[in-house]
Design a protein around this motif. Sequence first.
Motif, PDB file in Angstrom:
ATOM      1  N   THR A   1      45.948   2.404  47.716  1.00 27.78           N
ATOM      2  CA  THR A   1      46.685   2.359  48.978  1.00 27.78           C
ATOM      3  C   THR A   1      45.977   3.200  50.039  1.00 27.78           C
ATOM      4  OG1 THR A   1      48.080   4.279  48.540  1.00 27.78           O
ATOM      5  CG2 THR A   1      48.871   2.141  47.731  1.00 27.78           C
TER       6      THR A   1
ATOM      7  N   SER B   1      51.789  -3.667  38.173  1.00 24.85           N
ATOM      8  CA  SER B   1      52.223  -2.409  38.762  1.00 24.85           C
ATOM      9  C   SER B   1      52.138  -1.292  37.735  1.00 24.85           C
ATOM     10  CB  SER B   1      53.662  -2.537  39.249  1.00 24.85           C
ATOM     11  OG  SER B   1      54.108  -1.305  39.764  1.00 24.85           O
ATOM     12  N   TRP B   2      51.631  -0.139  38.178  1.00 26.03           N
ATOM     13  CA  TRP B   2      51.607   1.059  37.353  1.00 26.03           C
ATOM     14  C   TRP B   2      52.541   2.116  37.926  1.00 26.03           C
ATOM     15  CZ3 TRP B   2      45.643   1.613  38.015  1.00 26.03           C
ATOM     16  CH2 TRP B   2      44.996   0.585  37.334  1.00 26.03           C
ATOM     17  N   SER B   3      53.257   1.764  38.984  1.00 26.09           N
ATOM     18  CA  SER B   3      54.022   2.758  39.727  1.00 26.09           C
ATOM     19  C   SER B   3      55.455   2.310  39.937  1.00 26.09           C
ATOM     20  CB  SER B   3      53.363   2.963  41.098  1.00 26.09           C
ATOM     21  OG  SER B   3      54.170   3.729  41.944  1.00 26.09           O
ATOM     22  N   ASP B   4      56.369   3.270  39.891  1.00 26.86           N
ATOM     23  CA  ASP B   4      57.751   2.995  40.267  1.00 26.86           C
ATOM     24  C   ASP B   4      57.975   3.286  41.743  1.00 26.86           C
ATOM     25  OD1 ASP B   4      58.448   2.265  37.676  1.00 26.86           O
ATOM     26  OD2 ASP B   4      59.021   4.309  37.122  1.00 26.86           O
ATOM     27  N   GLU B   5      56.981   3.886  42.386  1.00 28.53           N
ATOM     28  CA  GLU B   5      57.109   4.306  43.776  1.00 28.53           C
ATOM     29  C   GLU B   5      56.579   3.294  44.776  1.00 28.53           C
ATOM     30  OE1 GLU B   5      55.168   8.098  44.009  1.00 28.53           O
ATOM     31  OE2 GLU B   5      56.170   8.799  42.198  1.00 28.53           O
ATOM     32  N   VAL B   6      55.688   2.417  44.345  1.00 25.40           N
ATOM     33  CA  VAL B   6      55.041   1.468  45.246  1.00 25.40           C
ATOM     34  C   VAL B   6      55.218   0.060  44.675  1.00 25.40           C
ATOM     35  CG1 VAL B   6      52.859   0.785  46.311  1.00 25.40           C
ATOM     36  CG2 VAL B   6      53.317   3.210  45.877  1.00 25.40           C
TER      37      VAL B   6
ATOM     38  N   LEU C   1      46.934   6.391  46.762  1.00 24.80           N
ATOM     39  CA  LEU C   1      47.616   6.125  45.494  1.00 24.80           C
ATOM     40  C   LEU C   1      46.966   4.953  44.778  1.00 24.80           C
ATOM     41  CD1 LEU C   1      51.337   6.413  46.645  1.00 24.80           C
ATOM     42  CD2 LEU C   1      49.983   8.135  45.428  1.00 24.80           C
ATOM     43  N   TYR C   2      47.068   4.943  43.462  1.00 21.48           N
ATOM     44  CA  TYR C   2      46.561   3.855  42.630  1.00 21.48           C
ATOM     45  C   TYR C   2      47.763   3.194  41.952  1.00 21.48           C
ATOM     46  CZ  TYR C   2      41.984   5.904  43.337  1.00 21.48           C
ATOM     47  OH  TYR C   2      40.828   6.378  43.906  1.00 21.48           O
ATOM     48  N   PRO C   3      48.432   2.258  42.652  1.00 25.78           N
ATOM     49  CA  PRO C   3      49.694   1.730  42.144  1.00 25.78           C
ATOM     50  C   PRO C   3      49.572   0.613  41.118  1.00 25.78           C
ATOM     51  CG  PRO C   3      49.232   0.757  44.255  1.00 25.78           C
ATOM     52  CD  PRO C   3      48.141   1.769  43.994  1.00 25.78           C
ATOM     53  N   GLY C   4      48.381   0.051  40.942  1.00 23.31           N
ATOM     54  CA  GLY C   4      48.259  -1.048  39.993  1.00 23.31           C
ATOM     55  C   GLY C   4      46.925  -1.745  40.099  1.00 23.31           C
TER      56      GLY C   4
END
Length: 120
Positions: free
Chosen positions: A75, A100-105, A79-82
Amino acid sequence: MSESLPADVADVLAALLSTDDPVHVALRRQVPHLSVRERCACGCGTAYFACGTGEVDPAPTGPGTVVVAEAQLVTESGLYPGEVLVFAQGGYLSWVEACSWSDEVDVTLAAARRWLPPRP
């Protein structure tokens, strides 16, 4: 890459299959013959393809299912969201998946277009 594909799908395929690798070259020839037969219901944008296999040759990927391209997403804020993965089955483009690797993005194909790293 293709007028018939949704913009998010076409843009991600164009970015991930942009190398001169012989597999990518062969897969790019398939894009005009692709249609989206189904999209993931969760909203991520993952798309499953139908390909006019009688109209274009398979890529040299082998007979099974393989990941033919992938990219980690980054991002604007670092961030590295996925990641995004492109799959082929029996040499034909099969699906493109947003993971997705993130619950935030929220990771979607539409967002991935902005977050794909530049290709060499």
